[in-house]
Design a protein around this motif. Structure first.
Motif, short mmCIF file in Angstrom:
data_model
loop_
_atom_site.label_atom_id
_atom_site.label_comp_id
_atom_site.label_asym_id
_atom_site.label_seq_id
_atom_site.Cartn_x
_atom_site.Cartn_y
_atom_site.Cartn_z
N LEU A 384 0.88 -1.18 -0.14
CA LEU A 384 0.09 0.04 -0.06
C LEU A 384 0.92 1.29 0.21
CD1 LEU A 384 -2.79 -0.95 2.74
CD2 LEU A 384 -2.65 -1.19 0.11
N ALA A 385 0.49 2.29 -0.63
CA ALA A 385 1.34 3.51 -0.75
C ALA A 385 0.40 4.71 -0.87
CB ALA A 385 2.08 3.66 -2.16
N ALA A 386 0.93 5.65 -0.18
CA ALA A 386 -0.15 6.83 -0.20
C ALA A 386 0.92 8.07 -0.78
CB ALA A 386 -0.19 7.18 1.07
N GLY A 387 0.38 9.33 -0.82
CA GLY A 387 0.66 10.32 -1.43
C GLY A 387 2.10 10.77 -0.58
N HIS A 388 2.82 11.69 -1.30
CA HIS A 388 4.07 12.19 -1.05
C HIS A 388 3.92 12.70 0.67
CE1 HIS A 388 8.31 13.77 -0.97
NE2 HIS A 388 7.94 15.00 -0.88
N TYR A 389 4.85 12.21 1.33
CA TYR A 389 4.56 13.05 2.95
C TYR A 389 3.44 12.50 3.72
CZ TYR A 389 9.11 15.51 3.80
OH TYR A 389 10.35 15.80 4.10
N GLN A 390 2.67 11.46 3.19
CA GLN A 390 1.24 11.18 3.85
C GLN A 390 1.83 9.85 4.54
OE1 GLN A 390 -1.50 12.75 4.00
NE2 GLN A 390 -0.14 14.26 3.09
N ASP A 391 3.08 9.64 5.25
CA ASP A 391 3.49 8.57 5.86
C ASP A 391 2.46 8.25 7.03
OD1 ASP A 391 6.47 8.43 5.01
OD2 ASP A 391 5.55 10.25 4.66
N GLU A 392 2.17 9.34 8.01
CA GLU A 392 1.07 8.92 8.91
C GLU A 392 -0.11 8.55 8.61
OE1 GLU A 392 4.45 11.77 10.35
OE2 GLU A 392 3.24 11.76 8.67
N PHE A 393 -0.57 8.94 7.48
CA PHE A 393 -1.80 8.50 7.06
C PHE A 393 -1.80 7.09 6.45
CE2 PHE A 393 -4.03 7.66 3.00
CZ PHE A 393 -5.38 7.45 3.46
N LEU A 394 -0.65 6.86 5.86
CA LEU A 394 -0.59 5.48 5.30
C LEU A 394 -0.33 4.29 6.52
CD1 LEU A 394 -0.14 3.49 2.99
CD2 LEU A 394 2.39 4.11 3.14
N LEU A 395 0.49 4.68 7.63
CA LEU A 395 0.39 3.64 8.78
C LEU A 395 -0.94 3.69 9.45
CD1 LEU A 395 3.68 5.40 10.22
CD2 LEU A 395 3.33 3.03 9.59
N ASP A 396 -1.79 4.80 9.24
CA ASP A 396 -2.98 4.67 10.05
C ASP A 396 -4.09 3.74 9.20
OD1 ASP A 396 -5.02 5.72 12.01
OD2 ASP A 396 -5.90 6.33 10.29
N ALA A 397 -3.97 3.94 7.88
CA ALA A 397 -4.56 3.15 6.69
C ALA A 397 -4.50 1.72 6.76
CB ALA A 397 -4.54 3.78 5.27
N CYS A 398 -3.13 1.58 6.81
CA CYS A 398 -2.68 -0.10 7.16
C CYS A 398 -3.41 -0.78 8.49
CB CYS A 398 -1.34 -0.40 7.22
SG CYS A 398 -0.40 -0.15 5.75
N LEU A 399 -3.66 -0.06 9.45
CA LEU A 399 -4.08 -0.45 10.49
C LEU A 399 -5.69 -0.85 10.40
CD1 LEU A 399 -3.55 -1.36 13.78
CD2 LEU A 399 -4.13 1.09 14.12
N ARG A 400 -6.12 0.27 9.80
CA ARG A 400 -7.58 0.47 9.75
C ARG A 400 -8.11 -0.73 8.81
NH1 ARG A 400 -10.57 5.05 11.43
NH2 ARG A 400 -9.06 6.68 12.21
#
Length: 416
Positions: A384-400
């Motif tokens: 799973l990848a997210a937008g540039h500098y959206q690291d925290e969102f990606l970590l949260d998205a994986c958990l959800r």
């Protein structure tokens, strides 16, 4: 699964203990450091004994190591890296091959091979690695663990030996998503943020198309799970759809990432290799011939293409968007197969794998590989990848996304 210890895993260059500086959010966790990352008063091998023998000990810990020690984690050693980190296979001429405990007759992947092996063997909680063309994501996928390449330059690279600075980054491999989140939030210097929910999952269709059929089948249930989640749109997309440019994943790698990587490797290593004439393993020597024969006049076009792809992907990606694709399009090859005598096999492995990994590399995206599937016991990762500098969102998205049954990492991959 057979149990491996620190010696039998062959994952480490050396073992030592550095206690945490103080208590913090990583209390009780242990980690190791890929051996292209400095530890004070110790030699850094960069995966090469000649490099280790011709360079002085580090004067300081790398900044990323200091961050973890200040957050309460304990360092237990340095892990094997592929020779001069220029490989995705994990078979080191000088140090041997760290075990892939999920598939012991197969490679662990590289160049963060020892970090992936040590984590997969259950010898520590997480490990630092580095990633340019997939050097965290590929071994994490092949060994059945989590691995995160963050947005480019989100984490300090001070004290990390150079490889291809325009695309290389420090990241983390872990056996558990919660541990990955804890370690990454320290390194990212994250505060508590208001994060969007996942709205769109874009299936990068080219990456699925070039994957082995068995991998496509193994991941089909994961995709079906996403498709059944409420308030979430799942749709297929190509790189051309995203960027509006006539560029495929294959050309993204061949005309952008690989050209830039080759040029910068020459700058990072060329002077030392020319002056020292060090002993080299046959696989590194074969690969480095491409560096020596590189036409540097091609670099300007590659730099421009990289920048155009980054800008187009950034303009396309909105809050709540996630890209999804197989981390590696092939199963882990058997050990000893990726040699110059099997050139067709080598080219297939590298060309297809780097076509997939080039997407996040060129677009500077954060990417997490998740051990969600297997084929005959061989791990298969989904990224799973997210937008540039959206690291925290990606970590949260994986958990959800993982927190909604029935999508769970294969239980056999989480057992030591």
């Amino acid at each position: 699964m057979k149990t491996y210890d620190f010696q039998s895993s062959n994952a480490f260059v050396e073992l030592f203990e550095i206690p945490p500086y103080q208590s913090g959010s990583l209390d009780g966790l242990s980690f190791a450091v890929k051996d292209n990352i400095d530890i004070r008063d110790r030699l850094t091998s960069y995966g090469s004994k000649p490099w280790r023998e011709t360079h002085p000990p580090a004067a300081y810990h790398a900044v990323c190591v200091e961050q973890l020690l200040m957050a309460g984690a304990r360092c237990v050693g340095k892990t094997i890296a592929d020779e001069l980190t220029y490989s995705l296979d994990g078979e080191n001429y000088f140090y041997g091959t760290p075990v892939n405990p999920r598939a012991p007759d197969r490679i662990p992947g590289g160049s963060s091979s020892g970090s992936a092996s040590a984590v997969a063997c259950g010898l520590l909680d997480f490990a630092l690695g580095t990633d340019c063309g997939g050097s965290i994501r590929v071994p994490a996928s092949l060994c059945g663990v989590y691995g995160m390449r963050p947005s480019l330059h989100r984490i300090s690279e001070a004290g990390v030996l150079p490889f291809a600075p325009s695309v290389s980054t420090v990241g983390v491999l872990a056996r558990d998503l919660s541990v990955l989140r804890r370690a990454m939030r320290v390194l990212l210097r994250s505060d508590h943020l208001a994060l969007p929910r996942v709205k769109n999952i874009y299936l990068l269709q080219e990456a699925f198309d070039i994957a082995d059929p068995a991998i496509q089948d193994a991941l089909s249930g994961c995709i079906a799970h996403f498709d059944g989640l409420p308030h979430l749109a799942v749709r297929s997309i190509s790189l051309r759809d995203i960027t509006g440019l006539d560029v495929s994943l294959k050309s993204c790698n061949e005309n952008a990432l690989r050209v830039l990587q080759t040029a910068e490797i020459a700058n990072a290593l060329g002077g030392w290799i020319r002056a020292s004439q060090p002993e080299q393993g046959p696989n590194f020597r074969a690969g480095y011939r491409n560096v020596e024969g590189f036409d540097r006049s091609a670099m300007s076009a590659a730099l421009n293409l990289c920048e155009a792809l980054f800008a187009r992907v950034a303009a396309f990606t909105q809050p709540g968007d996630v890209f999804c694709y197989p981390t590696a399009p092939v199963l882990a090859p058997k050990k000893g197969v990726l040699t110059s005598s099997n050139l067709d096999v080598v080219l297939d492995y590298y060309d297809r794998t780097m076509a997939v990994t080039a997407f996040a590399g060129v677009a500077r995206l954060p990417e997490i590989t998740i051990p969600l599937a297997q084929v005959d016991g061989i791990p298969v990762g989904l990224s799973l990848a997210a937008g540039h500098y959206q690291d925290e969102f990606l970590l949260d998205a994986c958990l959800r996304l993982l927190g909604s049954p029935p999508l769970k990492p294969a239980a056999s991959f989480l057992a030591p």
